[in-house]
Structures are given as C-alpha cells and as structure tokens.
Design a protein around this motif. Sequence first.
Motif, PDB file in Angstrom:
ATOM      1  N   ILE A  12      -0.406   7.507  -1.651  1.00 47.82           N
ATOM      2  CA  ILE A  12      -0.269   8.745  -0.892  1.00 47.82           C
ATOM      3  C   ILE A  12      -1.602   8.985  -0.186  1.00 47.82           C
ATOM      4  O   ILE A  12      -2.653   8.896  -0.795  1.00 47.82           O
ATOM      5  CB  ILE A  12       0.005   9.927  -1.841  1.00 47.82           C
ATOM      6  N   GLY A  13      -1.552   9.296   1.093  1.00 44.29           N
ATOM      7  CA  GLY A  13      -2.806   9.598   1.779  1.00 44.29           C
ATOM      8  C   GLY A  13      -2.727   9.257   3.248  1.00 44.29           C
ATOM      9  O   GLY A  13      -1.815   8.568   3.697  1.00 44.29           O
ATOM     10  N   ASP A  14      -3.720   9.732   3.983  1.00 46.34           N
ATOM     11  CA  ASP A  14      -3.730   9.570   5.431  1.00 46.34           C
ATOM     12  C   ASP A  14      -4.103   8.161   5.852  1.00 46.34           C
ATOM     13  O   ASP A  14      -3.655   7.681   6.875  1.00 46.34           O
ATOM     14  CB  ASP A  14      -4.738  10.534   6.068  1.00 46.34           C
ATOM     15  N   ASN A  15      -4.966   7.494   5.079  1.00 45.52           N
ATOM     16  CA  ASN A  15      -5.515   6.217   5.535  1.00 45.52           C
ATOM     17  C   ASN A  15      -4.703   5.021   5.083  1.00 45.52           C
ATOM     18  O   ASN A  15      -5.171   3.904   5.116  1.00 45.52           O
ATOM     19  CB  ASN A  15      -6.959   6.068   5.058  1.00 45.52           C
ATOM     20  N   VAL A  16      -3.479   5.268   4.637  1.00 48.82           N
ATOM     21  CA  VAL A  16      -2.687   4.164   4.105  1.00 48.82           C
ATOM     22  C   VAL A  16      -2.411   3.112   5.181  1.00 48.82           C
ATOM     23  O   VAL A  16      -2.280   1.933   4.888  1.00 48.82           O
ATOM     24  CB  VAL A  16      -1.386   4.697   3.451  1.00 48.82           C
ATOM     25  N   ASP A  17      -2.383   3.515   6.454  1.00 49.00           N
ATOM     26  CA  ASP A  17      -2.125   2.526   7.503  1.00 49.00           C
ATOM     27  C   ASP A  17      -3.320   1.614   7.750  1.00 49.00           C
ATOM     28  O   ASP A  17      -3.200   0.614   8.428  1.00 49.00           O
ATOM     29  CB  ASP A  17      -1.694   3.206   8.821  1.00 49.00           C
ATOM     30  N   PHE A  18      -4.486   1.935   7.180  1.00 45.10           N
ATOM     31  CA  PHE A  18      -5.646   1.047   7.286  1.00 45.10           C
ATOM     32  C   PHE A  18      -5.576  -0.083   6.270  1.00 45.10           C
ATOM     33  O   PHE A  18      -6.399  -0.974   6.278  1.00 45.10           O
ATOM     34  CB  PHE A  18      -6.951   1.811   7.053  1.00 45.10           C
ATOM     35  N   LEU A  19      -4.601  -0.015   5.370  1.00 48.79           N
ATOM     36  CA  LEU A  19      -4.527  -0.997   4.294  1.00 48.79           C
ATOM     37  C   LEU A  19      -3.261  -1.843   4.396  1.00 48.79           C
ATOM     38  O   LEU A  19      -2.209  -1.349   4.766  1.00 48.79           O
ATOM     39  CB  LEU A  19      -4.538  -0.289   2.936  1.00 48.79           C
ATOM     40  N   LYS A  20      -3.409  -3.137   4.057  1.00 45.49           N
ATOM     41  CA  LYS A  20      -2.267  -4.046   4.016  1.00 45.49           C
ATOM     42  C   LYS A  20      -1.686  -4.118   2.618  1.00 45.49           C
ATOM     43  O   LYS A  20      -0.552  -4.527   2.435  1.00 45.49           O
ATOM     44  CB  LYS A  20      -2.715  -5.463   4.387  1.00 45.49           C
ATOM     45  N   VAL A  65      -4.956  -5.805  -3.956  1.00 43.42           N
ATOM     46  CA  VAL A  65      -4.991  -7.025  -4.770  1.00 43.42           C
ATOM     47  C   VAL A  65      -5.462  -6.629  -6.163  1.00 43.42           C
ATOM     48  O   VAL A  65      -6.514  -6.005  -6.320  1.00 43.42           O
ATOM     49  CB  VAL A  65      -5.954  -8.077  -4.167  1.00 43.42           C
ATOM     50  N   LYS A  66      -4.662  -6.980  -7.167  1.00 37.26           N
ATOM     51  CA  LYS A  66      -5.039  -6.706  -8.552  1.00 37.26           C
ATOM     52  C   LYS A  66      -5.663  -7.967  -9.130  1.00 37.26           C
ATOM     53  O   LYS A  66      -4.992  -8.978  -9.279  1.00 37.26           O
ATOM     54  CB  LYS A  66      -3.810  -6.309  -9.377  1.00 37.26           C
ATOM     55  N   LYS A  67      -6.969  -7.892  -9.417  1.00 38.00           N
ATOM     56  CA  LYS A  67      -7.692  -9.033  -9.979  1.00 38.00           C
ATOM     57  C   LYS A  67      -8.206  -8.611 -11.345  1.00 38.00           C
ATOM     58  O   LYS A  67      -9.232  -7.942 -11.441  1.00 38.00           O
ATOM     59  CB  LYS A  67      -8.886  -9.358  -9.095  1.00 38.00           C
ATOM     60  N   GLY A  68      -7.488  -8.957 -12.397  1.00 44.43           N
ATOM     61  CA  GLY A  68      -7.903  -8.501 -13.716  1.00 44.43           C
ATOM     62  C   GLY A  68      -7.898  -6.980 -13.726  1.00 44.43           C
ATOM     63  O   GLY A  68      -6.905  -6.358 -13.381  1.00 44.43           O
ATOM     64  N   ASP A  69      -9.039  -6.372 -14.066  1.00 41.52           N
ATOM     65  CA  ASP A  69      -9.099  -4.906 -14.069  1.00 41.52           C
ATOM     66  C   ASP A  69      -9.677  -4.361 -12.767  1.00 41.52           C
ATOM     67  O   ASP A  69      -9.937  -3.174 -12.657  1.00 41.52           O
ATOM     68  CB  ASP A  69      -9.908  -4.399 -15.278  1.00 41.52           C
ATOM     69  N   GLN A  70      -9.880  -5.232 -11.787  1.00 39.81           N
ATOM     70  CA  GLN A  70     -10.423  -4.789 -10.503  1.00 39.81           C
ATOM     71  C   GLN A  70      -9.314  -4.635  -9.475  1.00 39.81           C
ATOM     72  O   GLN A  70      -8.301  -5.325  -9.528  1.00 39.81           O
ATOM     73  CB  GLN A  70     -11.436  -5.805  -9.966  1.00 39.81           C
ATOM     74  N   LEU A  71      -9.523  -3.702  -8.555  1.00 41.09           N
ATOM     75  CA  LEU A  71      -8.610  -3.529  -7.440  1.00 41.09           C
ATOM     76  C   LEU A  71      -9.380  -3.758  -6.154  1.00 41.09           C
ATOM     77  O   LEU A  71     -10.432  -3.162  -5.944  1.00 41.09           O
ATOM     78  CB  LEU A  71      -8.027  -2.106  -7.431  1.00 41.09           C
ATOM     79  N   TRP A  72      -8.864  -4.640  -5.300  1.00 39.86           N
ATOM     80  CA  TRP A  72      -9.451  -4.869  -3.977  1.00 39.86           C
ATOM     81  C   TRP A  72      -8.478  -4.305  -2.952  1.00 39.86           C
ATOM     82  O   TRP A  72      -7.310  -4.694  -2.925  1.00 39.86           O
ATOM     83  CB  TRP A  72      -9.647  -6.355  -3.702  1.00 39.86           C
ATOM     84  N   LEU A  73      -8.950  -3.393  -2.120  1.00 41.73           N
ATOM     85  CA  LEU A  73      -8.102  -2.824  -1.073  1.00 41.73           C
ATOM     86  C   LEU A  73      -8.144  -3.752   0.143  1.00 41.73           C
ATOM     87  O   LEU A  73      -9.211  -4.002   0.683  1.00 41.73           O
ATOM     88  CB  LEU A  73      -8.583  -1.418  -0.696  1.00 41.73           C
ATOM     89  N   LEU A  74      -6.990  -4.263   0.537  1.00 43.09           N
ATOM     90  CA  LEU A  74      -6.903  -5.197   1.663  1.00 43.09           C
ATOM     91  C   LEU A  74      -6.915  -4.425   2.978  1.00 43.09           C
ATOM     92  O   LEU A  74      -6.007  -3.653   3.246  1.00 43.09           O
ATOM     93  CB  LEU A  74      -5.597  -5.996   1.589  1.00 43.09           C
ATOM     94  N   ASN A 106      -6.461  -3.662   6.847  1.00 40.11           N
ATOM     95  CA  ASN A 106      -5.582  -4.078   7.933  1.00 40.11           C
ATOM     96  C   ASN A 106      -6.335  -3.961   9.258  1.00 40.11           C
ATOM     97  O   ASN A 106      -6.512  -2.859   9.777  1.00 40.11           O
ATOM     98  CB  ASN A 106      -4.334  -3.191   7.954  1.00 40.11           C
ATOM     99  N   LEU A 107      -6.831  -5.087   9.781  1.00 38.96           N
ATOM    100  CA  LEU A 107      -7.647  -5.057  10.994  1.00 38.96           C
ATOM    101  C   LEU A 107      -6.900  -4.504  12.204  1.00 38.96           C
ATOM    102  O   LEU A 107      -7.490  -3.897  13.066  1.00 38.96           O
ATOM    103  CB  LEU A 107      -8.171  -6.461  11.329  1.00 38.96           C
ATOM    104  N   ASP A 108      -5.581  -4.710  12.240  1.00 39.72           N
ATOM    105  CA  ASP A 108      -4.816  -4.231  13.396  1.00 39.72           C
ATOM    106  C   ASP A 108      -4.951  -2.725  13.573  1.00 39.72           C
ATOM    107  O   ASP A 108      -4.992  -2.226  14.674  1.00 39.72           O
ATOM    108  CB  ASP A 108      -3.328  -4.589  13.246  1.00 39.72           C
ATOM    109  N   THR A 109      -4.997  -1.987  12.476  1.00 35.53           N
ATOM    110  CA  THR A 109      -5.077  -0.529  12.580  1.00 35.53           C
ATOM    111  C   THR A 109      -6.517  -0.024  12.540  1.00 35.53           C
ATOM    112  O   THR A 109      -6.809   1.048  13.046  1.00 35.53           O
ATOM    113  CB  THR A 109      -4.275   0.155  11.456  1.00 35.53           C
ATOM    114  N   PRO A 111       0.824  -1.216   0.000  1.00 33.56           N
ATOM    115  CA  PRO A 111       0.000   0.000   0.000  1.00 33.56           C
ATOM    116  C   PRO A 111       0.854   1.261   0.000  1.00 33.56           C
ATOM    117  O   PRO A 111       0.904   1.981   0.969  1.00 33.56           O
ATOM    118  CB  PRO A 111      -0.786  -0.130   1.300  1.00 33.56           C
ATOM    119  N   ASN A 112       1.522   1.534  -1.119  1.00 36.98           N
ATOM    120  CA  ASN A 112       2.394   2.707  -1.140  1.00 36.98           C
ATOM    121  C   ASN A 112       1.696   3.907  -1.764  1.00 36.98           C
ATOM    122  O   ASN A 112       2.286   4.668  -2.499  1.00 36.98           O
ATOM    123  CB  ASN A 112       3.692   2.387  -1.895  1.00 36.98           C
TER     124      ASN A 112
END
Length: 139
Positions: free
Chosen positions: A112-120, A123-132, A134-137, A109-110
């Motif tokens: 730019i933005g404030d909420n980047v620590d919420f993401l692990k 995932v690139k699935k074909g033309d879709q993007l799934w944001l993973l 991060n439950l810890d944060t 998750p590189n």
Amino acid sequence: MAVGQEEQLVVFQLNDQQYALPINETQEIIRMAEVTRLPNTDYYIEGIINLRGNILPVISLNRRLGLPETEQSEDTRIIVVENKGNKVGMIVDSVLEVGRYTDSEVEPPNMIGDNVDFLKGVVKKGDQLWLLVNLDTVL
C-alpha cells in the motif's frame, strides 16, 4: 527469465532500506563526481556530470522516491543506467553487492502506498528484502 535461472542484481542502500536493479540495466558504478546544477529542472534532478566526455544527467534517487536525503559520504555512488536509450546517473547512499536471485524469490509489489509504481517487486533473500526498482517509472 527461465524458471529456476539465476539473475544478478546490483544491491544498493537508500536510507536504511536495500534496493536492487537488474545488472543488465546497469552500465557502471562510479564514485560521486562534481555535479553541475541546472536551473528550472525537476526537484529530483541533481544536475549533470561529465563522464569521459559525455554529459550525463544525474538524479537523486532518494528525492525521486520521496525519501529523506542523506549526507553524501565516501560511500556515495552514482549508478549509471540506460533506459530507453538514455543514460542517466542515479545517486545512491552506497552500493552493497552484486546479488543473485531467482523468480521464486520475487514477490509482486502489492504494498500500500504512493510509490508502488516505482517498484517491480520485492526480492526475499533470507531475512533481507531488496526492493526492485522499476526504471521505466523512475526515469
């Protein structure tokens, strides 16, 4: 995860973006329930629900991630997760599918933005993007 090994994700919708959680962090998915509001709690805490005799805190994942709130509908779900021994319900707009992915499809998750620590990662699935998520944060 072993190289090339497939893992499963629960893919869900928040606003117009797809997010995902590893299935092993997910306890169950339930329909929206009657939420009892609590005074003096964090802005993103929706309240508590009674899940088969257990009191469960419920958060609005949209609010927690700083996203616009959406109207609850027939598709609104609560994803029950367990993190560090605590069970929490997360309200999402809808649950789409259980998807599979491999390590090679995950980008760190590189962004730019404030909420980047919420993401692990992303995932690139074909033309879709799934944001993973991060439950810890998040929790």
